[in-house]
Design an enzyme around this catalytic site. Structure first.
Site, PDB file in Angstrom:
ATOM      1  N   ASN A  80     -36.715 -33.035  -3.973  1.00 31.15           N
ATOM      2  CA  ASN A  80     -37.397 -33.905  -3.003  1.00 31.15           C
ATOM      3  C   ASN A  80     -37.877 -33.151  -1.765  1.00 31.15           C
ATOM      4  OD1 ASN A  80     -37.797 -36.535  -1.312  1.00 31.15           O
ATOM      5  ND2 ASN A  80     -36.269 -35.348  -0.190  1.00 31.15           N
ATOM      6  N   SER A 132     -46.885 -35.976  -4.765  1.00 29.42           N
ATOM      7  CA  SER A 132     -47.588 -36.789  -3.761  1.00 29.42           C
ATOM      8  C   SER A 132     -48.897 -37.275  -4.361  1.00 29.42           C
ATOM      9  CB  SER A 132     -47.901 -35.923  -2.538  1.00 29.42           C
ATOM     10  OG  SER A 132     -48.895 -36.532  -1.739  1.00 29.42           O
ATOM     11  N   TYR A 145     -51.082 -28.399   1.186  1.00 28.76           N
ATOM     12  CA  TYR A 145     -50.081 -29.372   0.738  1.00 28.76           C
ATOM     13  C   TYR A 145     -50.498 -29.956  -0.610  1.00 28.76           C
ATOM     14  CZ  TYR A 145     -47.236 -33.669   0.851  1.00 28.76           C
ATOM     15  OH  TYR A 145     -46.360 -34.695   0.550  1.00 28.76           O
ATOM     16  N   ILE A 178     -45.810 -43.066   2.825  1.00 30.49           N
ATOM     17  CA  ILE A 178     -44.465 -43.635   2.991  1.00 30.49           C
ATOM     18  C   ILE A 178     -44.059 -43.479   4.456  1.00 30.49           C
ATOM     19  CG2 ILE A 178     -42.078 -43.567   2.168  1.00 30.49           C
ATOM     20  CD1 ILE A 178     -44.143 -44.173  -0.083  1.00 30.49           C
TER      21      ILE A 178
HETATM   22  P1  NAP Z   1     -39.215 -35.908   5.881  1.00 32.93           P
HETATM   23  O1  NAP Z   1     -38.726 -37.189   6.428  1.00 32.93           O
HETATM   24  O2  NAP Z   1     -39.942 -34.946   6.747  1.00 32.93           O
HETATM   25  O3  NAP Z   1     -37.986 -35.153   5.188  1.00 32.93           O
HETATM   26  C1  NAP Z   1     -38.161 -33.899   4.617  1.00 32.93           C
HETATM   27  C2  NAP Z   1     -36.850 -33.455   4.006  1.00 32.93           C
HETATM   28  O4  NAP Z   1     -37.065 -32.160   3.419  1.00 32.93           O
HETATM   29  C3  NAP Z   1     -35.739 -33.316   5.039  1.00 32.93           C
HETATM   30  O5  NAP Z   1     -34.546 -33.818   4.510  1.00 32.93           O
HETATM   31  C4  NAP Z   1     -35.648 -31.801   5.251  1.00 32.93           C
HETATM   32  O6  NAP Z   1     -34.325 -31.368   5.536  1.00 32.93           O
HETATM   33  C5  NAP Z   1     -36.031 -31.296   3.872  1.00 32.93           C
HETATM   34  N1  NAP Z   1     -36.460 -29.912   3.925  1.00 32.93           N
HETATM   35  C6  NAP Z   1     -37.579 -29.405   4.507  1.00 32.93           C
HETATM   36  N2  NAP Z   1     -37.607 -28.066   4.358  1.00 32.93           N
HETATM   37  C7  NAP Z   1     -36.470 -27.726   3.675  1.00 32.93           C
HETATM   38  C8  NAP Z   1     -35.929 -26.507   3.219  1.00 32.93           C
HETATM   39  N3  NAP Z   1     -36.542 -25.341   3.447  1.00 32.93           N
HETATM   40  N4  NAP Z   1     -34.764 -26.540   2.524  1.00 32.93           N
HETATM   41  C9  NAP Z   1     -34.127 -27.707   2.298  1.00 32.93           C
HETATM   42  N5  NAP Z   1     -34.592 -28.891   2.719  1.00 32.93           N
HETATM   43  C10 NAP Z   1     -35.747 -28.904   3.403  1.00 32.93           C
HETATM   44  O7  NAP Z   1     -40.204 -36.137   4.655  1.00 32.93           O
HETATM   45  P2  NAP Z   1     -40.301 -37.287   3.550  1.00 32.93           P
HETATM   46  O8  NAP Z   1     -41.466 -38.103   3.882  1.00 32.93           O
HETATM   47  O9  NAP Z   1     -38.982 -37.917   3.332  1.00 32.93           O
HETATM   48  O10 NAP Z   1     -40.712 -36.376   2.297  1.00 32.93           O
HETATM   49  C11 NAP Z   1     -39.848 -36.130   1.200  1.00 32.93           C
HETATM   50  C12 NAP Z   1     -40.691 -35.647   0.035  1.00 32.93           C
HETATM   51  O11 NAP Z   1     -41.647 -36.656  -0.296  1.00 32.93           O
HETATM   52  C13 NAP Z   1     -41.509 -34.380   0.337  1.00 32.93           C
HETATM   53  O12 NAP Z   1     -41.538 -33.546  -0.794  1.00 32.93           O
HETATM   54  C14 NAP Z   1     -42.892 -34.931   0.620  1.00 32.93           C
HETATM   55  O13 NAP Z   1     -43.891 -33.986   0.355  1.00 32.93           O
HETATM   56  C15 NAP Z   1     -42.940 -36.095  -0.332  1.00 32.93           C
HETATM   57  N6  NAP Z   1     -43.927 -37.108   0.017  1.00 32.93           N
HETATM   58  C16 NAP Z   1     -43.845 -37.794   1.195  1.00 32.93           C
HETATM   59  C17 NAP Z   1     -44.825 -38.746   1.485  1.00 32.93           C
HETATM   60  C18 NAP Z   1     -44.824 -39.545   2.757  1.00 32.93           C
HETATM   61  O14 NAP Z   1     -45.825 -40.251   3.018  1.00 32.93           O
HETATM   62  N7  NAP Z   1     -43.788 -39.511   3.572  1.00 32.93           N
HETATM   63  C19 NAP Z   1     -45.851 -38.985   0.580  1.00 32.93           C
HETATM   64  C20 NAP Z   1     -45.891 -38.271  -0.610  1.00 32.93           C
HETATM   65  C21 NAP Z   1     -44.916 -37.342  -0.872  1.00 32.93           C
HETATM   66  P3  NAP Z   1     -33.841 -30.912   7.004  1.00 32.93           P
HETATM   67  O15 NAP Z   1     -34.313 -31.979   7.959  1.00 32.93           O
HETATM   68  O16 NAP Z   1     -32.358 -30.844   6.854  1.00 32.93           O
HETATM   69  O17 NAP Z   1     -34.459 -29.573   7.279  1.00 32.93           O
END
Ligand code: NAP
Length: 236
Positions: A80, A132, A145, A178
């Site tokens: 994730n 995504s 991205y 999201i």
């Molecule tokens: P978020 O709230 O920014 O959370 C990102 C997570 O990734 C955090 O738990 C962070 O951990 C972790 N992370 C980042 N770099 C890391 C690393 N080097 N090693 C380990 N963990 C790491 O983002 P989110 O929206 O929940 O996104 C989660 C996933 O969904 C991502 O892959 C994102 O691309 C995908 N996604 C999100 C959306 C959206 O609209 N939000 C849409 C499509 C896809 P720490 O805080 O502990 O560093």
């Protein structure tokens, strides 16, 4: 049942950890910088938090070794963790290009390669990757991205073909917009105009994504592999 969820410290990853715990999994909540949050979540769900920057293979190896030594098996890996970099393609710095490739792509390779060898020897396992909608259709001002997320869809389909005979399913979930900290740069106007484009007229919640991960992780999805499931309110 044991699940490792990368980036479980907030947002979509947190919802996935909580849902999987409800489903009966013991969850290893991976984090990079949000240690206190990961520890709190792990305590609340009876799981374990573990620090590993997924772009660092040695740290990933330690996390997976710890998990195997303590629990003997990994039934489910949810890739994730991810970052986004927003800006015009030609203006993104080389430092940011390297960082997004190292985390969104190499991080997934690192975690999967360390986990899948254990799954192959057990002849069972389940891997779910979070891509995504931009990986499906391309997003302006998120070109790097989008490229990493398209790669995750290809990775999912290819690995599924390679490890199906070993009883391992590999699927991908592609969220739309999201409501997490990844989108905190969006203004209220941005959000309102995005809603206009979404047939269900709302942003998705982390739980919307966690629900699909929960299904793919379950026996109810036992004949589903190599798929990319969109969770996007119909936007594309
Ligand atoms: P978020 O709230 O920014 O959370 C990102 C997570 O990734 C955090 O738990 C962070 O951990 C972790 N992370 C980042 N770099 C890391 C690393 N080097 N090693 C380990 N963990 C790491 O983002 P989110 O929206 O929940 O996104 C989660 C996933 O969904 C991502 O892959 C994102 O691309 C995908 N996604 C999100 C959306 C959206 O609209 N939000 C849409 C499509 C896809 P720490 O805080 O502990 O560093």
């Amino acid at each position: 049942m044991l699940a490792v969820v990368t980036g479980g410290s907030k947002g979509i990853g947190e919802a996935i950890c909580r849902q999987l715990a409800n489903d009966g999994y013991t969850v290893v909540v991976n984090y990079n910088s949000s240690g206190l949050q990961a520890e709190r979540i792990a305590n609340e769900i009876g799981g374990y938090s573990y620090h590993a920057d997924i772009s660092n293979l040695e740290e990933v190896k330690s996390m997976i070794d710890y998990t195997i030594q303590n629990f003997g098996n990994i039934d489910l890996l949810v890739n994730n963790a991810g970052i986004s970099v927003v800006g015009l393609f030609h203006e993104i710095s080389q430092v940011d290009v390297k960082k997004i490739l190292d985390i969104n792509l190499n991080g997934v390779f690192n975690c999967t390669s360390e986990v899948v060898k254990h799954m192959i020897s057990k002849k069972s396992g389940n891997i779910i990757n979070i891509s995504s909608m931009w990986g499906e259709v391309g997003g302006s001002c998120e070109v790097h991205y989008s490229a990493t997320k398209s790669a995750i869809i290809g990775f999912t389909k290819a690995l599924a073909k390679e490890v199906g005979l070993s009883g391992i399913r590999v699927n991908c979930v592609s969220p739309g917009v999201i409501d997490t900290s990844m989108n905190e740069h969006l203004t209220e106007d941005d959000i309102n105009s995005l809603k206009e484009e979404i047939p269900l007229y709302r942003l998705g919640t982390p739980q919307d994504v966690a629900n699909v991960v929960s299904f793919l992780a379950s026996e109810r999805a036992s004949y589903i592999t190599a798929q990319d499931i969109a969770v996007n309110g119909g936007i594309c």
